[in-house]
Write a protein that holds these residues in place. Sequence first.
Motif, PDB file in Angstrom:
ATOM      1  N   LEU A 231     -44.341  52.178  10.446  1.00  0.00           N
ATOM      2  CA  LEU A 231     -44.626  53.514  10.337  1.00  0.00           C
ATOM      3  C   LEU A 231     -46.209  54.140   9.308  1.00  0.00           C
ATOM      4  N   VAL A 232     -46.555  55.114   9.900  1.00  0.00           N
ATOM      5  CA  VAL A 232     -47.231  55.664   9.056  1.00  0.00           C
ATOM      6  C   VAL A 232     -47.300  56.459   7.858  1.00  0.00           C
ATOM      7  N   ASP A 233     -46.709  57.493   8.895  1.00  0.00           N
ATOM      8  CA  ASP A 233     -46.091  58.809   8.040  1.00  0.00           C
ATOM      9  C   ASP A 233     -45.086  59.701   8.087  1.00  0.00           C
ATOM     10  N   THR A 234     -44.294  60.100   8.106  1.00  0.00           N
ATOM     11  CA  THR A 234     -43.411  61.844   8.155  1.00  0.00           C
ATOM     12  C   THR A 234     -43.805  62.286   7.388  1.00  0.00           C
ATOM     13  N   ARG A 235     -44.070  63.436   8.208  1.00  0.00           N
ATOM     14  CA  ARG A 235     -44.765  65.047   8.001  1.00  0.00           C
ATOM     15  C   ARG A 235     -44.598  66.581   8.253  1.00  0.00           C
ATOM     16  N   PRO A 236     -43.925  67.422   7.989  1.00  0.00           N
ATOM     17  CA  PRO A 236     -44.056  68.792   8.146  1.00  0.00           C
ATOM     18  C   PRO A 236     -45.737  69.180   8.801  1.00  0.00           C
ATOM     19  N   THR A 237     -45.051  69.095  10.145  1.00  0.00           N
ATOM     20  CA  THR A 237     -46.072  69.729  11.554  1.00  0.00           C
ATOM     21  C   THR A 237     -47.554  70.642  11.018  1.00  0.00           C
ATOM     22  N   SER A 238     -46.460  72.001   9.605  1.00  0.00           N
ATOM     23  CA  SER A 238     -47.431  73.152   9.239  1.00  0.00           C
ATOM     24  C   SER A 238     -48.233  72.409   8.661  1.00  0.00           C
ATOM     25  N   GLU A 239     -48.507  70.595   7.738  1.00  0.00           N
ATOM     26  CA  GLU A 239     -50.005  70.311   6.502  1.00  0.00           C
ATOM     27  C   GLU A 239     -50.766  69.453   8.149  1.00  0.00           C
ATOM     28  N   LEU A 240     -50.316  69.413   9.553  1.00  0.00           N
ATOM     29  CA  LEU A 240     -51.294  68.640  10.243  1.00  0.00           C
ATOM     30  C   LEU A 240     -51.691  69.926  11.243  1.00  0.00           C
ATOM     31  N   ASP A 241     -53.092  69.062  11.411  1.00  0.00           N
ATOM     32  CA  ASP A 241     -53.772  69.300  12.800  1.00  0.00           C
ATOM     33  C   ASP A 241     -53.566  68.464  13.937  1.00  0.00           C
ATOM     34  N   ASN A 242     -54.421  68.774  14.828  1.00  0.00           N
ATOM     35  CA  ASN A 242     -54.710  67.531  16.396  1.00  0.00           C
ATOM     36  C   ASN A 242     -56.069  66.327  15.774  1.00  0.00           C
ATOM     37  N   ASP A 243     -56.650  66.991  14.671  1.00  0.00           N
ATOM     38  CA  ASP A 243     -57.280  65.608  14.418  1.00  0.00           C
ATOM     39  C   ASP A 243     -56.711  64.885  13.569  1.00  0.00           C
ATOM     40  N   MET A 244     -55.843  65.310  12.671  1.00  0.00           N
ATOM     41  CA  MET A 244     -55.231  64.551  12.147  1.00  0.00           C
ATOM     42  C   MET A 244     -54.281  63.660  12.645  1.00  0.00           C
ATOM     43  N   MET A 245     -53.445  64.556  13.315  1.00  0.00           N
ATOM     44  CA  MET A 245     -52.242  63.856  14.042  1.00  0.00           C
ATOM     45  C   MET A 245     -52.827  62.432  15.170  1.00  0.00           C
ATOM     46  N   ALA A 246     -54.424  62.967  15.597  1.00  0.00           N
ATOM     47  CA  ALA A 246     -54.765  61.904  16.625  1.00  0.00           C
ATOM     48  C   ALA A 246     -55.314  60.585  15.202  1.00  0.00           C
ATOM     49  N   GLU A 247     -56.236  60.686  13.971  1.00  0.00           N
ATOM     50  CA  GLU A 247     -56.336  59.263  13.617  1.00  0.00           C
ATOM     51  C   GLU A 247     -55.197  58.511  13.017  1.00  0.00           C
ATOM     52  N   MET A 248     -54.135  60.050  12.371  1.00  0.00           N
ATOM     53  CA  MET A 248     -53.060  59.301  13.035  1.00  0.00           C
ATOM     54  C   MET A 248     -52.412  57.704  13.145  1.00  0.00           C
ATOM     55  N   MET A 249     -52.795  58.254  14.760  1.00  0.00           N
ATOM     56  CA  MET A 249     -51.979  57.866  15.669  1.00  0.00           C
ATOM     57  C   MET A 249     -52.754  56.162  15.472  1.00  0.00           C
ATOM     58  N   VAL A 250     -53.964  56.497  15.884  1.00  0.00           N
ATOM     59  CA  VAL A 250     -55.591  55.592  16.490  1.00  0.00           C
ATOM     60  C   VAL A 250     -56.281  55.162  15.423  1.00  0.00           C
ATOM     61  N   GLY A 251     -55.446  55.908  14.430  1.00  0.00           N
ATOM     62  CA  GLY A 251     -57.073  54.852  12.846  1.00  0.00           C
ATOM     63  C   GLY A 251     -58.223  56.009  13.271  1.00  0.00           C
ATOM     64  N   ARG A 252     -58.910  55.784  11.787  1.00  0.00           N
ATOM     65  CA  ARG A 252     -60.254  56.260  11.984  1.00  0.00           C
ATOM     66  C   ARG A 252     -61.137  55.328  12.583  1.00  0.00           C
ATOM     67  N   ARG A 253     -61.689  56.118  14.069  1.00  0.00           N
ATOM     68  CA  ARG A 253     -62.359  55.262  14.985  1.00  0.00           C
ATOM     69  C   ARG A 253     -64.059  55.624  14.812  1.00  0.00           C
ATOM     70  N   GLU A 254     -65.056  55.930  14.285  1.00  0.00           N
ATOM     71  CA  GLU A 254     -65.758  56.634  14.072  1.00  0.00           C
ATOM     72  C   GLU A 254     -66.769  56.529  15.463  1.00  0.00           C
ATOM     73  N   ASN A 255     -66.680  55.094  15.742  1.00  0.00           N
ATOM     74  CA  ASN A 255     -67.395  55.361  17.317  1.00  0.00           C
ATOM     75  C   ASN A 255     -66.492  55.752  18.741  1.00  0.00           C
ATOM     76  N   ARG A 256     -65.803  56.382  18.475  1.00  0.00           N
ATOM     77  CA  ARG A 256     -64.992  57.091  19.275  1.00  0.00           C
ATOM     78  C   ARG A 256     -66.238  57.735  20.024  1.00  0.00           C
ATOM     79  N   VAL A 257     -66.526  57.433  21.925  1.00  0.00           N
ATOM     80  CA  VAL A 257     -67.220  57.937  22.643  1.00  0.00           C
ATOM     81  C   VAL A 257     -66.648  58.967  23.733  1.00  0.00           C
ATOM     82  N   ILE A 258     -67.747  60.480  23.399  1.00  0.00           N
ATOM     83  CA  ILE A 258     -67.220  61.156  24.038  1.00  0.00           C
ATOM     84  C   ILE A 258     -67.802  61.889  24.929  1.00  0.00           C
TER      85      ILE A 258
END
Length: 514
Positions: A231-258
């Motif tokens: 478990l990473v966390d359980t939080r209200p949706t109102s406290e999250l944005d897409n970047d935060m949810m993505a980081e919670m899912m995959v961890g911080r990946r500074e070298n992610r290539v776009i």
Amino acid sequence: MSVIGAAHFPEHRGAPSLELIGFSKRFGALAALDNVSVRVAAGAFHALLGENGAGKSTLVKCAMGYYAADEGQILLNGREVEIAHPRQAHALGLGMVYQHFTLVPNMTVLENFVLSRGKLPAVIDWASERRLLGDYFSTTPFSVPLDTPVADLAAGQKQKAEILRQLYLKRNLLILDEPTSVLTPDEADEVLSTLKKLTRDGELTIVTITHKFREVNAFCDTVTVLRRGQLVDTRPTSELDNDMMAEMMVGRRENRVIVEREARPPGKPVLRLEGLSVADHVGQLAVEDLVLEVRAGEIVGVAGVSGNGQRELVETLAGQRHALAGRMLVHGEPYTATRSEMVRHKIACLPEEPLRNACVADMTVAENMALRSFDQPPASPDGVRLRRLPMRDRARRLIEAYRVKTPGPDAPIRALSGGNVQRAVLARELSSEGDLLIVANPCFGLDFAAAAEIRTRIVQARNRGAAILLVSEDLDEILQLSDRIVVMFDGTFALQTDAAQADVGAIGRAMAGH
């Protein structure tokens, strides 16, 4: 605390709360769940997010009694219950709507609903059952035709029927697994809005497994994120944005290539379809008189709800099905999808369900990665003898470059997760840097990170000049990647448009046949 079985639990009324405490589950050496606890409030619309292999499906299958957890307690409305089998979950009011349809296709809606009940009389009064179910549908927010075989329903109607069946069986806590993957945008919003109202009215509690952030933001109250079985966390949706949810899912990946799509005019035509018609597996016309051109350096996206001829089109281009009429041309030459033609024209293909359609399940990862080149140097110096060392060396390079999670090149490919089978096949198909890439639902069921990486690879191929035909039921994916968009409905192209001028509403209406 005493444990209550389904037979002794009070009749379930209204939306229940659900609490999963300290769930752990191992499959051999793999810890699929490690002390995971989740609380779902009564009347919540609760999202469960995570990468493929994060433990989402394992957790809900333990809750439904499909798996026996090694450790863990289940509280329903604050009282501990025992669920050792799906029948016990159903008796307690828990139901699940799966990613793939479970209704019997050749039976009518009425027959599916009635025969799914636990107790039936020796002789069924079908006239009475039709009347009672019709009365029930008059109280529901949407309905489906009772006497129509499920196989004849549109995808949206099938999904509505799956949900209505759970409500008909008095399930008041629903677990939804990618519930909108086969729906048009309008159908998805209709279904989710209806379910949202039922949660607000206190009639239903919902847990949804999804990878679509738009739906999480629009409909979900709370988000739980799992990563690598924890478990990473359980939080209200109102406290999250897409970047935060993505980081919670995959961890911080500074070298992610776009990779950005390069602005470039399309080149010469690579693929042409001229009046192509194809039959399905029972001989019915599935593709009718298609005309299309795909040029070098462009992605043509084919949007549409499942079952409108896309599968038959891709199978014909991949050599798995014969055309009835018309012709295909590649580089201006007639193309019949033989292996020699695919090699000569540098054609790569990532079909739907790659483990079934593009792999030999019992062969190793290295052998599957060599299926395009096993009879060419260095794997074969003369087209007859096979050298396994170069095959393994090449597979190791591709495994590292495409980040395929596997015990090694000698592991059977069937042992890999769905996302890693996708990566392995994509590595094989893109490593040759072909001129034409045919891709079908490349990210279906994949998590945020895996989907982003595969889409990046597709854009890279486009940027170097490959012509790409992208067939996808994910409209967001089509809009994100395509230079041009065609909408397929009932075996024909119902709409064609440049992606830059695309009207999402018009695309959605064309997908629904309007």
